[in-house]
Design a protein around this motif. Structure first.
Motif, PDB file in Angstrom:
ATOM      1  N   PRO A  41       1.246   3.427 -20.617  1.00  0.00           N
ATOM      2  CA  PRO A  41       0.614   2.238 -21.205  1.00  0.00           C
ATOM      3  C   PRO A  41      -0.169   1.404 -20.189  1.00  0.00           C
ATOM      4  O   PRO A  41      -1.077   0.674 -20.563  1.00  0.00           O
ATOM      5  CB  PRO A  41       1.800   1.431 -21.745  1.00  0.00           C
ATOM      6  N   ASP A  42       0.156   1.515 -18.903  1.00  0.00           N
ATOM      7  CA  ASP A  42      -0.575   0.719 -17.895  1.00  0.00           C
ATOM      8  C   ASP A  42      -1.883   1.403 -17.470  1.00  0.00           C
ATOM      9  O   ASP A  42      -2.540   0.961 -16.535  1.00  0.00           O
ATOM     10  CB  ASP A  42       0.314   0.434 -16.677  1.00  0.00           C
ATOM     11  N   HIS A  43      -2.247   2.511 -18.134  1.00  0.00           N
ATOM     12  CA  HIS A  43      -3.507   3.216 -17.866  1.00  0.00           C
ATOM     13  C   HIS A  43      -3.580   3.837 -16.467  1.00  0.00           C
ATOM     14  O   HIS A  43      -4.636   3.841 -15.834  1.00  0.00           O
ATOM     15  CB  HIS A  43      -4.723   2.314 -18.100  1.00  0.00           C
ATOM     16  N   THR A  44      -2.459   4.353 -16.016  1.00  0.00           N
ATOM     17  CA  THR A  44      -2.466   5.104 -14.755  1.00  0.00           C
ATOM     18  C   THR A  44      -3.552   6.182 -14.785  1.00  0.00           C
ATOM     19  O   THR A  44      -4.255   6.404 -13.803  1.00  0.00           O
ATOM     20  CB  THR A  44      -1.083   5.780 -14.548  1.00  0.00           C
ATOM     21  N   SER A  45      -3.710   6.821 -15.940  1.00  0.00           N
ATOM     22  CA  SER A  45      -4.647   7.954 -16.012  1.00  0.00           C
ATOM     23  C   SER A  45      -6.105   7.509 -15.816  1.00  0.00           C
ATOM     24  O   SER A  45      -6.909   8.257 -15.248  1.00  0.00           O
ATOM     25  CB  SER A  45      -4.489   8.703 -17.332  1.00  0.00           C
ATOM     26  N   SER A  46      -6.444   6.300 -16.243  1.00  0.00           N
ATOM     27  CA  SER A  46      -7.828   5.829 -16.045  1.00  0.00           C
ATOM     28  C   SER A  46      -8.151   5.732 -14.563  1.00  0.00           C
ATOM     29  O   SER A  46      -9.271   6.037 -14.130  1.00  0.00           O
ATOM     30  CB  SER A  46      -8.038   4.453 -16.669  1.00  0.00           C
ATOM     31  N   LYS A  47      -7.175   5.297 -13.802  1.00  0.00           N
ATOM     32  CA  LYS A  47      -7.360   5.199 -12.344  1.00  0.00           C
ATOM     33  C   LYS A  47      -7.607   6.592 -11.763  1.00  0.00           C
ATOM     34  O   LYS A  47      -8.465   6.776 -10.886  1.00  0.00           O
ATOM     35  CB  LYS A  47      -6.083   4.594 -11.738  1.00  0.00           C
ATOM     36  N   VAL A  48      -6.860   7.570 -12.272  1.00  0.00           N
ATOM     37  CA  VAL A  48      -7.038   8.942 -11.774  1.00  0.00           C
ATOM     38  C   VAL A  48      -8.443   9.446 -12.128  1.00  0.00           C
ATOM     39  O   VAL A  48      -9.123  10.051 -11.287  1.00  0.00           O
ATOM     40  CB  VAL A  48      -5.958   9.888 -12.362  1.00  0.00           C
ATOM     41  N   ILE A  49      -8.869   9.157 -13.344  1.00  0.00           N
ATOM     42  CA  ILE A  49     -10.208   9.594 -13.766  1.00  0.00           C
ATOM     43  C   ILE A  49     -11.285   8.976 -12.864  1.00  0.00           C
ATOM     44  O   ILE A  49     -12.217   9.648 -12.438  1.00  0.00           O
ATOM     45  CB  ILE A  49     -10.444   9.272 -15.263  1.00  0.00           C
ATOM     46  N   GLU A  50     -11.106   7.712 -12.518  1.00  0.00           N
ATOM     47  CA  GLU A  50     -12.034   7.049 -11.576  1.00  0.00           C
ATOM     48  C   GLU A  50     -12.089   7.804 -10.248  1.00  0.00           C
ATOM     49  O   GLU A  50     -13.163   8.057  -9.703  1.00  0.00           O
ATOM     50  CB  GLU A  50     -11.499   5.652 -11.261  1.00  0.00           C
ATOM     51  N   LEU A  51     -10.916   8.153  -9.748  1.00  0.00           N
ATOM     52  CA  LEU A  51     -10.852   8.816  -8.441  1.00  0.00           C
ATOM     53  C   LEU A  51     -11.388  10.248  -8.485  1.00  0.00           C
ATOM     54  O   LEU A  51     -11.828  10.781  -7.463  1.00  0.00           O
ATOM     55  CB  LEU A  51      -9.407   8.831  -7.924  1.00  0.00           C
ATOM     56  N   TYR A  60      -6.869  16.695 -10.109  1.00  0.00           N
ATOM     57  CA  TYR A  60      -6.817  17.108 -11.520  1.00  0.00           C
ATOM     58  C   TYR A  60      -5.838  16.224 -12.276  1.00  0.00           C
ATOM     59  O   TYR A  60      -4.925  15.628 -11.691  1.00  0.00           O
ATOM     60  CB  TYR A  60      -6.415  18.588 -11.613  1.00  0.00           C
ATOM     61  N   LEU A  61      -6.043  16.171 -13.584  1.00  0.00           N
ATOM     62  CA  LEU A  61      -5.215  15.296 -14.414  1.00  0.00           C
ATOM     63  C   LEU A  61      -4.854  16.001 -15.709  1.00  0.00           C
ATOM     64  O   LEU A  61      -5.721  16.614 -16.348  1.00  0.00           O
ATOM     65  CB  LEU A  61      -6.001  14.018 -14.726  1.00  0.00           C
ATOM     66  N   GLN A  62      -3.614  15.915 -16.068  1.00  0.00           N
ATOM     67  CA  GLN A  62      -3.178  16.376 -17.391  1.00  0.00           C
ATOM     68  C   GLN A  62      -2.485  15.184 -18.046  1.00  0.00           C
ATOM     69  O   GLN A  62      -1.590  14.567 -17.443  1.00  0.00           O
ATOM     70  CB  GLN A  62      -2.182  17.527 -17.250  1.00  0.00           C
ATOM     71  N   ILE A  63      -2.909  14.875 -19.262  1.00  0.00           N
ATOM     72  CA  ILE A  63      -2.283  13.746 -19.960  1.00  0.00           C
ATOM     73  C   ILE A  63      -1.461  14.306 -21.102  1.00  0.00           C
ATOM     74  O   ILE A  63      -1.964  15.100 -21.895  1.00  0.00           O
ATOM     75  CB  ILE A  63      -3.346  12.767 -20.498  1.00  0.00           C
ATOM     76  N   ARG A  64      -0.217  13.886 -21.169  1.00  0.00           N
ATOM     77  CA  ARG A  64       0.658  14.317 -22.267  1.00  0.00           C
ATOM     78  C   ARG A  64       0.776  13.192 -23.288  1.00  0.00           C
ATOM     79  O   ARG A  64       0.424  12.052 -23.010  1.00  0.00           O
ATOM     80  CB  ARG A  64       2.007  14.739 -21.702  1.00  0.00           C
ATOM     81  N   LYS A  65       1.293  13.549 -24.459  1.00  0.00           N
ATOM     82  CA  LYS A  65       1.269  12.606 -25.587  1.00  0.00           C
ATOM     83  C   LYS A  65       2.023  11.307 -25.346  1.00  0.00           C
ATOM     84  O   LYS A  65       1.558  10.226 -25.653  1.00  0.00           O
ATOM     85  CB  LYS A  65       1.854  13.290 -26.815  1.00  0.00           C
ATOM     86  N   GLY A  66       3.220  11.443 -24.797  1.00  0.00           N
ATOM     87  CA  GLY A  66       4.028  10.236 -24.605  1.00  0.00           C
ATOM     88  C   GLY A  66       5.139  10.528 -23.626  1.00  0.00           C
ATOM     89  O   GLY A  66       5.255  11.659 -23.136  1.00  0.00           O
TER      90      GLY A  66
END
Ligand code: GDP
Ligand code: MG
Length: 245
Positions: A41-51, A60-66
């Protein structure tokens, strides 16, 4: 080290994720990192996408449902790593409890053939834990004795989550039969490697409690480990399908 993948599972690690990624890439040129995020919920993945714009073909990034726990996140990462042909696959936390400088030490042991699995161990030489409350150290040490007693594995830090695996270990373990999600997952991976007679080596590390963000440890993780160890021991009597493909 261009045959190395470092898997970092994350859940709400916005304060740590950019720092840990940068510090790993500052130290090592060739390694790749895979972040497996449970849709934090804190958008950790957005930071990874930026980097990813800076670290092209390296991050690389894999996002899981929950949120589904550390174990399933790693299993997802292991399967990804095997598909992409990495030879050395790491487990590592996002929160700087594991010092990126130790990556090289664990890697060298596996690369030199001294280990199939090299574990960064808090209890190999004394107790090397910084800033943990006494209660957590006691719990972790108790787990160490408890696991040794029930499984017979001579591993001082069976719940450690800082590990280098050679690819063949991950290939041999039946990942679809991995059952546990928390500390029991860490024990299960080591126990199954041990049952398959892989060479396991512990290297002393200093583990430092996180400065930022919160631990995801809860009572269900402790319960799972207490009962899980006994379950694993019993299961191991019956069939090698339990641990090998
Ligand atoms: N993807 C994912 N990562 C998790 C989950 N639970 C914990 N983690 C990550 O696993 C690592 C270790 O977790 P942490 O809470 O620090 O455990 P502790 O060090 O035992 O207190 C951190 O990078 C966490 O963000 C989860 O349910 N899903
Ligand atoms: Mg931690």
């Amino acid at each position: 080290m261009n045959d190395v993948l470092i898997i970092i599972p994350t859940y709400n690690e916005i304060e740590n994720i950019d720092k840990i990624i940068k510090s790993i890439f500052d130290l090592y040129n060739g390694v790749n990192i895979l972040v497996v995020d449970d849709n934090s919920p804190d958008h950790t993945s957005s930071k990874v996408i930026e980097l990813q714009a800076i670290y092209k073909q390296q991050l690389y990034l894999q996002i899981r449902k929950g949120k589904s726990g550390l174990g399933p996140a790693y299993i997802h990462g292991f399967k990804w790593a095997i598909k992409k042909d990495y030879n050395f696959i790491f487990e590592m936390d996002a929160d700087f409890s594991h010092d990126p400088r130790d990556i090289k030490v664990l890697y060298n042991k596996c690369k030199e053939g001294l280990a199939d699995i090299c574990i960064g161990s808090r209890y190999k030489e004394g107790i090397n834990v910084v800033n943990w409350p006494l209660g957590r150290i006691a719990l972790s040490l108790f787990a160490s004795y408890y696991v040794r007693f029930f499984t017979g594995m001579n591993i001082k830090d069976p719940t450690s989550g800082f590990i280098c695996y050679k690819r063949n270990v991950i290939e041999k373990i039946n990942l679809d039969m991995i059952k546990f999600i928390g500390y029991a997952f860490q024990i299960e991976m080591k126990y199954k490697s041990y049952l398959s007679k892989f060479k396991i080596l512990e290297i002393p590390i200093v583990f430092t409690d996180r400065k930022y963000g919160k631990s995801k440890l809860d009572a269900s993780i402790i319960n799972e480990a207490v009962f899980g160890v006994i379950y694993m021991r019993i299961k191991s009597f019956f069939s090698t399908d339990y641990y090998e493909k």
